[in-house]
Design an enzyme around this catalytic site. Structure first.
Site, PDB file in Angstrom:
ATOM      1  N   ARG A 196     -10.221   0.464   8.184  1.00 22.11           N
ATOM      2  CA  ARG A 196      -9.788  -0.874   8.570  1.00 22.11           C
ATOM      3  C   ARG A 196     -10.859  -1.644   9.323  1.00 22.11           C
ATOM      4  O   ARG A 196     -10.622  -2.789   9.684  1.00 22.11           O
ATOM      5  CB  ARG A 196      -8.585  -0.738   9.510  1.00 22.11           C
ATOM      6  CG  ARG A 196      -7.247  -0.960   8.860  1.00 22.11           C
ATOM      7  CD  ARG A 196      -6.205  -0.634   9.909  1.00 22.11           C
ATOM      8  NE  ARG A 196      -5.033  -1.401   9.785  1.00 22.11           N
ATOM      9  CZ  ARG A 196      -3.889  -0.949   9.247  1.00 22.11           C
ATOM     10  NH1 ARG A 196      -3.840   0.254   8.725  1.00 22.11           N
ATOM     11  NH2 ARG A 196      -2.839  -1.700   9.220  1.00 22.11           N
TER      12      ARG A 196
ATOM     13  N   LYS B 285       0.845  -1.208   0.000  1.00 20.61           N
ATOM     14  CA  LYS B 285       0.000   0.000   0.000  1.00 20.61           C
ATOM     15  C   LYS B 285       0.879   1.257   0.000  1.00 20.61           C
ATOM     16  O   LYS B 285       0.693   2.158  -0.815  1.00 20.61           O
ATOM     17  CB  LYS B 285      -0.931   0.010   1.235  1.00 20.61           C
ATOM     18  CG  LYS B 285      -1.785  -1.230   1.372  1.00 20.61           C
ATOM     19  CD  LYS B 285      -2.679  -1.169   2.600  1.00 20.61           C
ATOM     20  CE  LYS B 285      -1.956  -1.209   3.928  1.00 20.61           C
ATOM     21  NZ  LYS B 285      -1.295  -2.496   4.251  1.00 20.61           N
TER      22      LYS B 285
ATOM     23  N   ARG C 163      12.026  -4.680   5.341  1.00 17.05           N
ATOM     24  CA  ARG C 163      11.702  -3.282   5.014  1.00 17.05           C
ATOM     25  C   ARG C 163      12.517  -2.307   5.864  1.00 17.05           C
ATOM     26  O   ARG C 163      12.744  -2.534   7.040  1.00 17.05           O
ATOM     27  CB  ARG C 163      10.213  -3.050   5.276  1.00 17.05           C
ATOM     28  CG  ARG C 163       9.833  -1.575   5.239  1.00 17.05           C
ATOM     29  CD  ARG C 163       8.376  -1.352   5.241  1.00 17.05           C
ATOM     30  NE  ARG C 163       7.710  -1.947   6.380  1.00 17.05           N
ATOM     31  CZ  ARG C 163       6.397  -2.006   6.503  1.00 17.05           C
ATOM     32  NH1 ARG C 163       5.625  -1.506   5.563  1.00 17.05           N
ATOM     33  NH2 ARG C 163       5.851  -2.543   7.557  1.00 17.05           N
TER      34      ARG C 163
ATOM     35  N   ARG D  72      -0.880  -8.682  13.197  1.00 15.93           N
ATOM     36  CA  ARG D  72      -1.420  -7.668  12.274  1.00 15.93           C
ATOM     37  C   ARG D  72      -2.215  -8.344  11.156  1.00 15.93           C
ATOM     38  O   ARG D  72      -3.266  -7.848  10.742  1.00 15.93           O
ATOM     39  CB  ARG D  72      -0.271  -6.808  11.700  1.00 15.93           C
ATOM     40  CG  ARG D  72       0.266  -5.811  12.720  1.00 15.93           C
ATOM     41  CD  ARG D  72       1.678  -5.341  12.423  1.00 15.93           C
ATOM     42  NE  ARG D  72       1.853  -4.732  11.125  1.00 15.93           N
ATOM     43  CZ  ARG D  72       3.035  -4.538  10.540  1.00 15.93           C
ATOM     44  NH1 ARG D  72       4.145  -4.911  11.157  1.00 15.93           N
ATOM     45  NH2 ARG D  72       3.107  -3.952   9.377  1.00 15.93           N
TER      46      ARG D  72
ATOM     47  N   ARG E 252      10.639  -0.264  11.597  1.00 13.48           N
ATOM     48  CA  ARG E 252       9.488  -0.092  12.488  1.00 13.48           C
ATOM     49  C   ARG E 252       9.525  -1.102  13.622  1.00 13.48           C
ATOM     50  O   ARG E 252       9.849  -2.263  13.403  1.00 13.48           O
ATOM     51  CB  ARG E 252       8.191  -0.263  11.681  1.00 13.48           C
ATOM     52  CG  ARG E 252       7.861   0.979  10.886  1.00 13.48           C
ATOM     53  CD  ARG E 252       6.761   0.795   9.889  1.00 13.48           C
ATOM     54  NE  ARG E 252       5.628   0.000  10.322  1.00 13.48           N
ATOM     55  CZ  ARG E 252       4.548  -0.222   9.571  1.00 13.48           C
ATOM     56  NH1 ARG E 252       4.454   0.317   8.365  1.00 13.48           N
ATOM     57  NH2 ARG E 252       3.564  -0.943  10.018  1.00 13.48           N
TER      58      ARG E 252
HETATM   59  P1  AP5 Z   1       4.840  -1.543   1.953  1.00 10.94           P
HETATM   60  O1  AP5 Z   1       4.452  -0.800   0.739  1.00 10.94           O
HETATM   61  O2  AP5 Z   1       5.580  -0.806   3.014  1.00 10.94           O
HETATM   62  O3  AP5 Z   1       3.578  -2.322   2.538  1.00 10.94           O
HETATM   63  P2  AP5 Z   1       2.267  -1.772   3.250  1.00 10.94           P
HETATM   64  O4  AP5 Z   1       1.097  -2.438   2.593  1.00 10.94           O
HETATM   65  O5  AP5 Z   1       2.270  -0.289   3.318  1.00 10.94           O
HETATM   66  O6  AP5 Z   1       2.465  -2.463   4.659  1.00 10.94           O
HETATM   67  P3  AP5 Z   1       2.371  -1.872   6.138  1.00 10.94           P
HETATM   68  O7  AP5 Z   1       3.171  -2.788   6.997  1.00 10.94           O
HETATM   69  O8  AP5 Z   1       2.694  -0.434   6.171  1.00 10.94           O
HETATM   70  O9  AP5 Z   1       0.862  -2.106   6.414  1.00 10.94           O
HETATM   71  P4  AP5 Z   1       0.152  -2.120   7.748  1.00 10.94           P
HETATM   72  O10 AP5 Z   1      -1.249  -2.056   7.283  1.00 10.94           O
HETATM   73  O11 AP5 Z   1       0.480  -3.263   8.620  1.00 10.94           O
HETATM   74  O12 AP5 Z   1       0.761  -0.876   8.532  1.00 10.94           O
HETATM   75  P5  AP5 Z   1       0.235   0.576   8.846  1.00 10.94           P
HETATM   76  O13 AP5 Z   1       1.371   1.488   8.899  1.00 10.94           O
HETATM   77  O14 AP5 Z   1      -0.914   0.912   7.988  1.00 10.94           O
HETATM   78  O15 AP5 Z   1       5.709  -2.800   1.487  1.00 10.94           O
HETATM   79  C1  AP5 Z   1       6.355  -3.642   2.440  1.00 10.94           C
HETATM   80  C2  AP5 Z   1       7.765  -3.992   1.941  1.00 10.94           C
HETATM   81  O16 AP5 Z   1       7.659  -4.803   0.773  1.00 10.94           O
HETATM   82  C3  AP5 Z   1       8.601  -2.775   1.557  1.00 10.94           C
HETATM   83  O17 AP5 Z   1       9.920  -2.970   1.983  1.00 10.94           O
HETATM   84  C4  AP5 Z   1       8.520  -2.740   0.019  1.00 10.94           C
HETATM   85  O18 AP5 Z   1       9.717  -2.247  -0.546  1.00 10.94           O
HETATM   86  C5  AP5 Z   1       8.287  -4.210  -0.349  1.00 10.94           C
HETATM   87  N1  AP5 Z   1       7.378  -4.354  -1.492  1.00 10.94           N
HETATM   88  C6  AP5 Z   1       6.238  -3.636  -1.751  1.00 10.94           C
HETATM   89  N2  AP5 Z   1       5.648  -4.058  -2.888  1.00 10.94           N
HETATM   90  C7  AP5 Z   1       6.429  -5.092  -3.348  1.00 10.94           C
HETATM   91  C8  AP5 Z   1       6.345  -5.955  -4.496  1.00 10.94           C
HETATM   92  N3  AP5 Z   1       5.327  -5.845  -5.397  1.00 10.94           N
HETATM   93  N4  AP5 Z   1       7.307  -6.904  -4.637  1.00 10.94           N
HETATM   94  C9  AP5 Z   1       8.318  -7.021  -3.733  1.00 10.94           C
HETATM   95  N5  AP5 Z   1       8.457  -6.227  -2.646  1.00 10.94           N
HETATM   96  C10 AP5 Z   1       7.520  -5.277  -2.449  1.00 10.94           C
HETATM   97  O19 AP5 Z   1      -0.348   0.368  10.339  1.00 10.94           O
HETATM   98  C11 AP5 Z   1       0.533   0.108  11.412  1.00 10.94           C
HETATM   99  C12 AP5 Z   1      -0.270   0.020  12.701  1.00 10.94           C
HETATM  100  O20 AP5 Z   1      -0.907   1.285  12.962  1.00 10.94           O
HETATM  101  C13 AP5 Z   1      -1.420  -0.992  12.707  1.00 10.94           C
HETATM  102  O21 AP5 Z   1      -0.975  -2.299  13.039  1.00 10.94           O
HETATM  103  C14 AP5 Z   1      -2.352  -0.381  13.770  1.00 10.94           C
HETATM  104  O22 AP5 Z   1      -1.876  -0.644  15.065  1.00 10.94           O
HETATM  105  C15 AP5 Z   1      -2.212   1.112  13.498  1.00 10.94           C
HETATM  106  N6  AP5 Z   1      -3.198   1.598  12.511  1.00 10.94           N
HETATM  107  C16 AP5 Z   1      -2.914   2.153  11.291  1.00 10.94           C
HETATM  108  N7  AP5 Z   1      -4.038   2.496  10.648  1.00 10.94           N
HETATM  109  C17 AP5 Z   1      -5.066   2.142  11.450  1.00 10.94           C
HETATM  110  C18 AP5 Z   1      -6.489   2.207  11.337  1.00 10.94           C
HETATM  111  N8  AP5 Z   1      -7.075   2.705  10.234  1.00 10.94           N
HETATM  112  N9  AP5 Z   1      -7.233   1.741  12.364  1.00 10.94           N
HETATM  113  C19 AP5 Z   1      -6.670   1.241  13.482  1.00 10.94           C
HETATM  114  N10 AP5 Z   1      -5.339   1.138  13.665  1.00 10.94           N
HETATM  115  C20 AP5 Z   1      -4.541   1.585  12.657  1.00 10.94           C
HETATM  116 MG    MG Z   2       2.380   1.098   4.874  1.00 12.68          MG
END
Ligand code: AP5
Ligand code: MG
Length: 215
Positions: free
Chosen positions: A88, A13, A127, A172, A161
């Site tokens: 979410r 994402k 990452r 997660r 992170r």
């Molecule tokens: P990346 O693009 O960073 O993946 P992502 O989908 O953004 O993954 P996240 O870990 O950020 O998602 P998340 O939903 O767990 O975390 P968030 O910050 O939203 O890609 C990952 C890696 O893979 C990178 O190194 C990239 O280079 C590589 N990659 C990408 N695409 C690739 C491909 N096609 N091929 C190969 N490699 C690839 O949330 C974190 C925490 O915050 C949650 O756990 C929760 O506690 C809280 N939170 C956030 N939003 C909410 C909400 N709306 N409600 C409640 N709690 C929330």
């Molecule tokens: Mg992300």
């Protein structure tokens, strides 16, 4: 244009949102990034969110919908928005409808990145991001061009992170399956969902997203 990028942790994402920002001048609203900024700044929201995030659980719906509303109010009406990691839960999906309607915005696309959970653990544990500008990398899939130097800004400090370890990633993912995946039918019923193979190469995924946005 207002779009949601939906998918489990590590689905890509943030990676795809970063490209849309660079290529189309859209704004990325990542609740994860906003919460991490609040934790780093030690704000009351950050203090509440820190332990929940480190456990891999979800922060309260009120907190995240509140910060999304505040961010939307800072944007001009014609700025395109990418919702990354929001909504979410069903309650957040409802709140987003209200927030958008109040600002005369409509949702154009919900793009689901379909991925293989086991492969995601490698993505997450490899990452890292630039400590200065936040550009995202991966030790294997997207290394910096010069070892130890950020391609985007030249900085030499990087960070990882605290929730990017295997145990927390599994929590997660379970949260995604239990609370986030069930909101897809809400958007499917409105004909908004496009599914993309998130296991494909990053450039291929980006191409498919561009094709959807051109529809
Ligand atoms: P990346 O693009 O960073 O993946 P992502 O989908 O953004 O993954 P996240 O870990 O950020 O998602 P998340 O939903 O767990 O975390 P968030 O910050 O939203 O890609 C990952 C890696 O893979 C990178 O190194 C990239 O280079 C590589 N990659 C990408 N695409 C690739 C491909 N096609 N091929 C190969 N490699 C690839 O949330 C974190 C925490 O915050 C949650 O756990 C929760 O506690 C809280 N939170 C956030 N939003 C909410 C909400 N709306 N409600 C409640 N709690 C929330
Ligand atoms: Mg992300």
């Amino acid at each position: 244009m207002n779009i949601i990028l939906l998918g489990p942790p590590g689905a890509g994402k943030g990676t795809q949102a970063e490209r849309l920002v660079a290529e189309r001048g859209m704004v990325q609203l990542s609740t994860g990034d906003m919460l991490r900024a609040a934790v780093a700044a030690g704000t009351p929201t950050g203090l509440k969110a820190k332990t929940v995030m480190e456990a891999g659980e979800l922060v309260s719906d009120e907190i995240v919908s509140g910060i999304i509303g505040e961010k939307l109010d800072m944007l001009s009406a014609d700025t395109g928005v990418i919702f990354d990691g929001y909504p979410r839960t069903a309650a957040q999906a409802d709140a987003l409808d209200t927030l958008l309607a109040a600002r005369r915005r409509t949702l154009d696309h919900v793009i689901e990145l379909v991925v293989d959970e086991d492969a995601l653990v490698e993505r997450i544990t490899g990452r890292f991001t630039c400590a200065k500008c936040g550009a995202g990398y991966h030790v294997r899939f997207k290394p910096t061009q010069v070892a130890g130097v950020c391609d985007a800004c030249g900085a030499t400090e990087f960070k990882r992170r605290p929730d990017d370890n295997e145990a927390t990633v599994r929590t997660r993912m379970a949260e995604y399956r239990a609370k986030t995946a069930p909101i897809l039918p809400i958007y499917e019923a409105r004909g908004l969902v496009s599914k993309i193979d998130g296991m494909a190469d990053m450039d291929v995924v980006a191409g498919e997203i561009s094709a959807i946005l051109a529809r």
